[in-house]
Scaffold this motif. Sequence first.
Motif, PDB file in Angstrom:
ATOM      1  N   ALA A 162       0.898  -1.203   0.070  1.00  0.00           N
ATOM      2  CA  ALA A 162       0.104  -0.106  -0.013  1.00  0.00           C
ATOM      3  C   ALA A 162       0.947   1.200  -0.136  1.00  0.00           C
ATOM      4  O   ALA A 162       0.502   2.372  -0.556  1.00  0.00           O
ATOM      5  CB  ALA A 162      -0.922   0.062   1.096  1.00  0.00           C
ATOM      6  N   ARG A 163       1.856   1.051   0.776  1.00  0.00           N
ATOM      7  CA  ARG A 163       2.833   2.430   0.827  1.00  0.00           C
ATOM      8  C   ARG A 163       3.233   2.895  -0.740  1.00  0.00           C
ATOM      9  O   ARG A 163       3.572   4.074  -0.797  1.00  0.00           O
ATOM     10  CB  ARG A 163       3.953   2.204   1.521  1.00  0.00           C
ATOM     11  N   TRP A 164       3.480   1.960  -1.470  1.00  0.00           N
ATOM     12  CA  TRP A 164       3.940   1.922  -3.015  1.00  0.00           C
ATOM     13  C   TRP A 164       2.808   2.068  -3.911  1.00  0.00           C
ATOM     14  O   TRP A 164       3.108   2.064  -5.031  1.00  0.00           O
ATOM     15  CB  TRP A 164       4.949   1.150  -3.282  1.00  0.00           C
ATOM     16  N   HIS A 165       1.494   2.054  -3.543  1.00  0.00           N
ATOM     17  CA  HIS A 165       0.247   1.816  -4.194  1.00  0.00           C
ATOM     18  C   HIS A 165       0.446   0.605  -5.110  1.00  0.00           C
ATOM     19  O   HIS A 165      -0.204   0.596  -6.109  1.00  0.00           O
ATOM     20  CB  HIS A 165       0.125   2.947  -5.155  1.00  0.00           C
ATOM     21  N   LEU A 166       0.906  -0.544  -4.543  1.00  0.00           N
ATOM     22  CA  LEU A 166       1.036  -1.627  -5.188  1.00  0.00           C
ATOM     23  C   LEU A 166       0.334  -2.759  -4.520  1.00  0.00           C
ATOM     24  O   LEU A 166       0.500  -4.050  -4.787  1.00  0.00           O
ATOM     25  CB  LEU A 166       2.631  -1.901  -5.480  1.00  0.00           C
ATOM     26  N   ASP A 167      -0.742  -2.525  -3.640  1.00  0.00           N
ATOM     27  CA  ASP A 167      -1.477  -3.574  -3.101  1.00  0.00           C
ATOM     28  C   ASP A 167      -2.527  -3.878  -4.060  1.00  0.00           C
ATOM     29  O   ASP A 167      -3.756  -3.481  -3.700  1.00  0.00           O
ATOM     30  CB  ASP A 167      -1.941  -3.033  -1.729  1.00  0.00           C
ATOM     31  N   LEU A 168      -2.365  -4.406  -5.109  1.00  0.00           N
ATOM     32  CA  LEU A 168      -3.337  -4.592  -6.109  1.00  0.00           C
ATOM     33  C   LEU A 168      -3.705  -6.285  -6.062  1.00  0.00           C
ATOM     34  O   LEU A 168      -3.056  -6.892  -6.194  1.00  0.00           O
ATOM     35  CB  LEU A 168      -2.621  -4.079  -7.391  1.00  0.00           C
ATOM     36  N   SER A 169      -4.769  -6.270  -6.875  1.00  0.00           N
ATOM     37  CA  SER A 169      -5.505  -7.541  -7.026  1.00  0.00           C
ATOM     38  C   SER A 169      -5.002  -8.281  -8.191  1.00  0.00           C
ATOM     39  O   SER A 169      -4.270  -7.394  -8.984  1.00  0.00           O
ATOM     40  CB  SER A 169      -7.119  -7.430  -7.068  1.00  0.00           C
ATOM     41  N   LEU A 170      -4.835  -9.487  -8.359  1.00  0.00           N
ATOM     42  CA  LEU A 170      -4.503 -10.111  -9.646  1.00  0.00           C
ATOM     43  C   LEU A 170      -5.083  -9.496 -10.984  1.00  0.00           C
ATOM     44  O   LEU A 170      -4.650  -9.324 -11.911  1.00  0.00           O
ATOM     45  CB  LEU A 170      -4.681 -11.524  -9.686  1.00  0.00           C
ATOM     46  N   ALA A 171      -6.359  -9.132 -10.820  1.00  0.00           N
ATOM     47  CA  ALA A 171      -7.029  -8.787 -11.899  1.00  0.00           C
ATOM     48  C   ALA A 171      -6.448  -7.474 -12.206  1.00  0.00           C
ATOM     49  O   ALA A 171      -6.315  -6.979 -13.471  1.00  0.00           O
ATOM     50  CB  ALA A 171      -8.453  -8.493 -11.651  1.00  0.00           C
ATOM     51  N   THR A 172      -6.257  -6.340 -11.300  1.00  0.00           N
ATOM     52  CA  THR A 172      -5.550  -5.154 -11.406  1.00  0.00           C
ATOM     53  C   THR A 172      -4.118  -5.248 -11.996  1.00  0.00           C
ATOM     54  O   THR A 172      -3.811  -4.520 -12.763  1.00  0.00           O
ATOM     55  CB  THR A 172      -5.592  -4.202 -10.304  1.00  0.00           C
ATOM     56  N   TRP A 173      -3.201  -6.276 -11.247  1.00  0.00           N
ATOM     57  CA  TRP A 173      -1.944  -6.556 -12.126  1.00  0.00           C
ATOM     58  C   TRP A 173      -1.751  -6.767 -13.482  1.00  0.00           C
ATOM     59  O   TRP A 173      -1.043  -6.596 -14.125  1.00  0.00           O
ATOM     60  CB  TRP A 173      -1.383  -7.560 -11.092  1.00  0.00           C
ATOM     61  N   ALA A 174      -3.053  -7.552 -13.593  1.00  0.00           N
ATOM     62  CA  ALA A 174      -3.044  -7.884 -15.347  1.00  0.00           C
ATOM     63  C   ALA A 174      -3.476  -6.695 -16.206  1.00  0.00           C
ATOM     64  O   ALA A 174      -2.792  -6.620 -17.030  1.00  0.00           O
ATOM     65  CB  ALA A 174      -4.064  -8.941 -15.487  1.00  0.00           C
ATOM     66  N   ALA A 175      -4.437  -5.945 -15.633  1.00  0.00           N
ATOM     67  CA  ALA A 175      -4.744  -4.807 -16.333  1.00  0.00           C
ATOM     68  C   ALA A 175      -3.633  -3.694 -16.491  1.00  0.00           C
ATOM     69  O   ALA A 175      -3.414  -3.250 -17.164  1.00  0.00           O
ATOM     70  CB  ALA A 175      -6.025  -4.279 -15.865  1.00  0.00           C
TER      71      ALA A 175
END
Length: 452
Positions: free
Chosen positions: A69-82
């Motif tokens: 979250a600190r780096w705005h990278l607490d992303l879901s798998l779907a968001t990582w794909a997009a």
Amino acid sequence: MHDHTPPRRRLLTRSSWPEARHVADVLRTETVGGALLLVGAVLALVWANSPWAESYTRLSDWVPWPGGARWHLDLSLATWAADGLLAIFFFVVGLELKREFVAGDLRDPRRAALPVVAALGGMALPALIYVAVVLTAGGDGLRGWAIPTATDIAFALAVLAVISSHLPQGLRAFLLTLAVVDDLFAITIIAVFYTADFHPLPLLVALAPIGLFAWLVQRGRAWWWALIPLALVTWALVHASGVHATVAGVLLGFTVPVLARRRGSATPDGDSGHRPAGGDSGHGGLAAHLEHRWRPVSAGVAVPVFALFAAGVTLRGTDLGALLADPVVIAIVAGLVLGKSIGIFGSTYLLARFTRAQLDEDITWPDLLGIALLAGVGFTVSLLIGDLAFGAGSIADDRVKAAVLIGSVISAGLAAAVLVRRNAAYRRVALREQVDADGDGVPDVFQEPGRD
């Protein structure tokens, strides 16, 4: 009396032999990628509407790095794909755009005018149709105006390869170039209209790794241990700025040199005497080397995985009547099916009507109509814009996905109805193009007077 009237210029003429080989290589790769994309989309639809639909949702929503979250990278798998994997796709698009403007058909303003005008017409009219439909119904959903403006390169080329194998190369090159120009404008739309919570500082800091990346590639250095970390840092900074992270891929792609370096200079492999395959101008540079390496990753992994997580529209318990009556759904389908075809065909016709340009003698207007219909196959970028416009996983986003799929299927079906009939008429042309009477490895048709 001498006739001083300037000769009429041909539209959609055959490209040069090196350009024809490049288009053929792209078609082969994108055809496989498009088939995998289709498999991913079908699997997503089946999975999302099966008794195991909950597992699909859990997998899509799973956050592999909760501490990011600190780096705005607490992303879901779907968001990582997009946001993540799709950046690879846009990096390849950036390389392709750079190649087209430096060494491809777009380097010639006369040739560039047609796909640019057609792409603009094929984006403006779908947007206008969308806005008109939505405003007529009350105005809810205007934020999705750009959804039907995009053409999916991989999907459209895959459909073209499946339904027709004997169309003139000029039509195939036109579709490829049109889709590339379309992507450039779509990327601009994403950067300008779908960037929320903009933070300029991270974007300014991103100029440092982009500059270092550019310095290395301009010197012909393709050190993966240096370029990949720089690309990842650039991606993270662009993502943190609020600009959609896929733009990072395009920016990095634009920095890569297209033309081969002089003999004795450093090459992508770091040796003074070695060059990538393809010694002709425009095909032996570092861009060709990186595109050769990353296009299979883009077409074979990044785009299909994105499709797997993006196309999972749940229709169980959905009122299909209400879905098909939704103004946003109607607007998207109308934009893809009518807007794309009329916009591309109409702008090309007007260019021929009011200038001295005309279609090449080997191509008919029905051929162009089939290609214009095929450009209505919108998938990757359309789904991405839908996510950005309405929020991934929302009810509106699910309806957008269904609309994109419906519009794409209708466009592909109509294009097939036109192009399959035209395909048989070009078999004799295909036989002629294979003739190489002088045995120099270049088909004679590319050596006719007036060809590049």
